[in-house]
Design an enzyme around this catalytic site. Structure first.
Site, PDB file in Angstrom:
ATOM      1  N   LYS A 530      -0.919  -6.204   4.014  1.00  0.00           N
ATOM      2  CA  LYS A 530      -1.979  -5.307   3.581  1.00  0.00           C
ATOM      3  C   LYS A 530      -3.174  -5.362   4.538  1.00  0.00           C
ATOM      4  O   LYS A 530      -3.444  -6.392   5.148  1.00  0.00           O
ATOM      5  CB  LYS A 530      -2.440  -5.674   2.173  1.00  0.00           C
ATOM      6  CG  LYS A 530      -1.401  -5.435   1.078  1.00  0.00           C
ATOM      7  CD  LYS A 530      -1.954  -5.817  -0.290  1.00  0.00           C
ATOM      8  CE  LYS A 530      -0.927  -5.558  -1.397  1.00  0.00           C
ATOM      9  NZ  LYS A 530      -1.439  -5.931  -2.732  1.00  0.00           N
ATOM     10  N   ASP A 641       5.967   0.126  19.494  1.00  0.00           N
ATOM     11  CA  ASP A 641       5.878   0.651  18.118  1.00  0.00           C
ATOM     12  C   ASP A 641       4.877   1.806  18.068  1.00  0.00           C
ATOM     13  O   ASP A 641       3.977   1.822  17.224  1.00  0.00           O
ATOM     14  CB  ASP A 641       5.481  -0.462  17.151  1.00  0.00           C
ATOM     15  CG  ASP A 641       5.806  -0.107  15.696  1.00  0.00           C
ATOM     16  OD1 ASP A 641       6.591   0.842  15.489  1.00  0.00           O
ATOM     17  OD2 ASP A 641       5.296  -0.774  14.789  1.00  0.00           O
TER      18      ASP A 641
END
Length: 842
Positions: A530, A641
């Site tokens: 998170k 990524d």
């Protein structure tokens, strides 16, 4: 006259009977099988076949030397492997009356033998002058072949090994067993079985070239797999007694293909095919899984260890079990990353559904390669209806070179055999390991002494705050950056790392900044964990990313992120403020990006849509950041990524690349790629990187091309709820781009609010980024240059406030291209001063 006719007919009948008798006798000679139970004085029945002990007198074969007969009385396994013949000197088995092509199988199963250590056995095998094995060690071969495929602690000595060869024999077969100097050898059983029918054609299609002639060459079976089905035992393979392994252990990703079975009876295309493979092979298959979601450029992949510097025949078995007409399943076949076949339609080639078919390919393996890849994937040129591939069986055969099939006897560049080279390499490796251990020990001692002296110095300094020491492994990096920024900052007399690079937060500080990780402050969730919006003690807003213990990303990504951002400073890279690694926590603290991810402004979040200019500026900013990554360090850095959720926007909508946990240093100067496991995000992965595990800067370029289409179309890269041909954004957008009709599928909010010429150029850039092969893609520097050009096109169009006037005229375009080219000459690198200067001064 009548008697003469009768006598004549009688003579012809006798001749006919003699011919038939000779033919039958000849056929019997050609079809003779020899099953030898070595080291035994009696015969045994195994799987319905009778194996004759080689000590039993018979006329079928002879043994030149008795050697030593050994028996494992404690064995509980196959009775065929309870005996063996041991030889300290040469040993020959001679088989007479053998004519034609034969399977020659040598059976080995090591067991404890008095006065002999089977782990140290070393021998060679020669059949009619063709060397089959050289300096062969059975336990070592068993370990290499089986143990890597098992997730168990099985003892290799409890496993058996069968070496299979296919030889052309003319009347006599002599199999010689030759122990290496000072060693011995053993054999448990031998099997000489005739080949039924024509197993191989003389000419075989060469991968990427003309046909190759394989007639007259010795053949060794390396692999034989029943793809998508269960193991097929020898007694299930008609009269040839072949064993077919399961294929899942050899797949790179077993989940890439699902198993299917036939719904009706499978038949051979012709009677001649019955010896190629049993019908059981064709009754099961593996097809691509989740074809509604998978990208068409990804494949089912199998990887095999092979002997270098040999030629190989690859046989693929096919049988269409689902579709009942052509053009329903069309795919490509790749062998060692080369296209062996495209537009492969099993139904069309075999002649229908449930009809067995096989295809052979020839490929030469160089001396530097010891792997062979087989990959099947959809053909991108055939359309969405062909999104699948199929394979039923697979065989790999090694072909002899210069009368040799033994890899251990290949002569190396130094003139020594490969076995000697292996020994030399082993000792070299041991020496290097010892030297490395000594070096590491010395280095650890030096580091320990250094740390001890540092602690002593710090212990003499009062009031040292606990949260400001640089992470140990990166202290040198952080200090060098701090010095580069005009010297390290000091706090109460102690040296501290540059705050914006690597402040070490305490866990209590992080809890205070996030209100004890209050979920109401969560602004994002990623693969690491998170992300919270926090406020550190000086009032600075920060994005605080906390690792999730259940995440696939962990310490390696945590260390990589800190390492990369500690040595990188660029206005289009998100800045790292610090980290926390207390109490097994892994927490990263970044500068806060007020406008979140680029993706959130494209679809699904309810934010106001970005204008075309804002989208171009975001793409250009991200390209600047990636270009800096690729060129700002000695070897460059590959992000690995690239996606819209890793492109963040600050309060002024300036785009910055984020999330470097998967990043890798680029290849060294003498290499073209980095060999590494495939990592990244589905939908953005470079298919060439996926197939070959070769990572390059062009892998980032491919992912960025997907980002460009995502920006202009405002939709997810993978959306399973859409029709089949629209699920994958890259494929769908490329289809329209190749037709030069990209405007058909762009975000409707852009229509009438963007320069048509800039949209056209933008689509061309994205198309080039998504080239199948990396060498055909532009560099990020080239992508950046073209995006700047597109942005200028749009700005000029906005200034003229017209859609069909001056900016679209060819003369105006030529003038604009000239201005851009002049600007590029003045500034060869697209990095201006503030791209190499940190945005925030400490």
């Amino acid at each position: 006259m009548v008697m003469e006719k009768v006598q004549g007919r009688g003579f012809l009948g006798v001749v006919f009977l003699v011919i038939v008798f000779l033919s039958v006798s000849s056929g019997e000679a050609q079809s003779r099988s020899f099953l030898v139970n070595c080291g035994a004085n009696s015969s045994v029945n195994v799987d319905g076949r009778r194996w004759i002990g080689d000590l039993v007198p018979n006329d079928n074969f002879t043994v030149s030397s008795p050697g030593v007969a050994a028996t494992d009385s404690t064995a509980n396994g196959d009775s065929l492997y309870r005996t063996a013949r041991i030889f300290d000197n040469g040993l020959n088995y001679t088989f007479s009356g053998v004519q034609g092509n034969y399977f020659v199988r040598l059976h080995f199963c090591p067991f404890p033998i008095e006065n002999h250590n089977v782990n140290e056995s070393l021998f060679s095998v020669v059949a009619n002058g063709l060397k089959l094995l050289a300096d062969f060690n059975v336990p070592g071969e068993i370990s290499d072949k089986y143990l890597p495929l098992q997730n168990s602690n099985s003892n290799s000595s409890s496993l058996s090994l069968v070496k299979e060869y296919i030889l052309a024999i003319n009347d006599v077969l002599v199999v010689e067993f030759i122990p290496s100097k000072g060693s011995f050898g053993f054999i448990n059983a031998m099997e000489i079985v005739p080949v039924i029918g024509t197993l191989f054609a003389d000419l075989v299609r060469r991968v990427g070239g003309s046909d190759a002639n394989v007639s007259g060459r010795g053949i060794e079976t390396m692999y034989r797999l029943n793809v998508g089905g269960q193991e097929i035992k020898p007694d299930q393979d008609s009269d040839l007694w072949r064993k077919w392994e399961v294929d899942s252990s050899y797949m790179i990703t077993a989940d890439a293909g699902v198993e299917i079975k036939n719904s009706s009876n499978v038949t051979y295309a012709s009677n001649n095919d019955s010896s190629v493979a049993p019908l059981l092979v064709y009754e099961t298959a593996r097809i691509m899984s989740n074809t509604e979601v998978l990208e068409k450029k990804f494949n089912m992949s199998w990887k095999f260890e092979v002997d270098p510097d040999f030629d190989y025949l690859i046989r693929l078995h096919f049988c269409e079990l689902v579709y009942d007409k052509a053009n329903q399943r069309i795919f490509k076949v790749y062998i060692n990353n080369k296209t062996a076949a495209d537009n492969f339609d099993v139904y069309a080639r075999s002649g229908g559904k449930n009809i067995a078919y096989h295809q052979d390919y020839f490929d030469a393996i160089s001396a530097k390669i010891n792997t062979l890849w087989i990959q099947l994937g959809p053909d991108t040129a055939v359309g969405a209806w062909g999104t699948d591939a199929l394979l039923n069986g697979l065989e790999i055969f090694k072909l002899s070179r210069s009368g040799n099939l033994a890899y251990g006897d290949r002569i190396g560049p130094t003139g020594k055999s490969a076995s000697h080279l292996k020994s030399w390499i082993l000792w070299l490796g041991i020496g290097a390991g010892v030297a490395s251990a000594l070096i590491i020990a010395i280095a650890c001692t030096c580091i320990f002494c250094f740390c001890k002296s540092q602690r002593n110095e710090m212990s003499n300094t009062k009031d040292n705050p606990p949260g400001w020491r640089p992470l140990f492994m990166h202290g040198a990096v952080l200090s060098s950056i701090a010095n580069a920024k005009g010297g390290a900052q000091t706090l109460n007399g102690s040296v501290a790392a540059f705050t914006r690079v690597g402040r070490r937060f305490t866990l209590s500080e992080i809890r205070a900044a996030t209100d004890n990780f209050d979920d109401s402050l969560v602004i994002g969730v990623g693969g690491f964990g998170k992300v919270y919006k926090g406020e550190i003690e000086d009032g600075t807003l920060a994005a605080i990313k906390r690792s999730n213990p259940q995440s696939e990303q962990g310490l390696a990504e945590f260390e990589t992120e800190i390492e990369m951002l500690s040595k990188l400073r660029h206005r289009h890279l998100v800045s790292l403020i610090g980290f926390c690694d207390e109490q097994n926590e892994m927490i990263l603290v970044y500068e806060f990006m007020a406008n979140g991810t680029l993706r959130s402004h494209l679809f699904g979040s309810g934010f106001p849509p970005l204008t075309w200019k804002q989208r171009l500026e975001a793409c250009t900013g991200a390209a600047r950041g990636l270009h800096y990554l690729h060129t700002g360090a000695d070897r460059g850095i590959i992000h690995r990524d690239v996606k819209t959720t890793n492109i963040l926007l600050d309060e002024n909508f300036v785009a910055k690349m984020a999330d470097f946990g998967l990043s890798k240093d680029g290849p060294a100067l003498d290499h073209t790629h980095v060999s590494t496991a495939v990592k990244g995000s589905f939908g953005y992965l470079d298919p060439e990187y996926f197939r070959r595990q070769h990572l390059t800067e062009k892998s980032d370029v491919y992912s960025f091309g997907v980002v460009l289409f995502e920006v202009v179309c405002s939709r997810p890269v993978i959306n399973p709820s859409l029709p089949k041909d629209q699920i994958n954004l890259a494929e769908w957008a490329m289809k329209w781009q190749r037709q030069r009709s990209l405007e058909t599928i762009i975000d409707p909010r852009l229509r009438g609010n963007s320069c048509p010429e800039s949209l056209k150029k933008f689509g061309e850039i994205a198309e080039k980024c998504l080239a199948d092969e990396g060498r055909n893609r532009p560099t990020m520097g080239e992508v950046l240059w073209h995006l700047e050009y597109v942005l200028q096109l749009h700005e000029a169009w906005m200034r003229t406030n017209a859609t069909e006037t001056s900016i679209t005229s060819s003369q105006a375009l030529e003038d604009l291209e000239l201005r851009v080219a002049e600007d590029a000459q003045r500034r060869p690198s697209s990095l201006d001063e503030d791209t190499v200067r940190p945005r925030h001064e400490g």
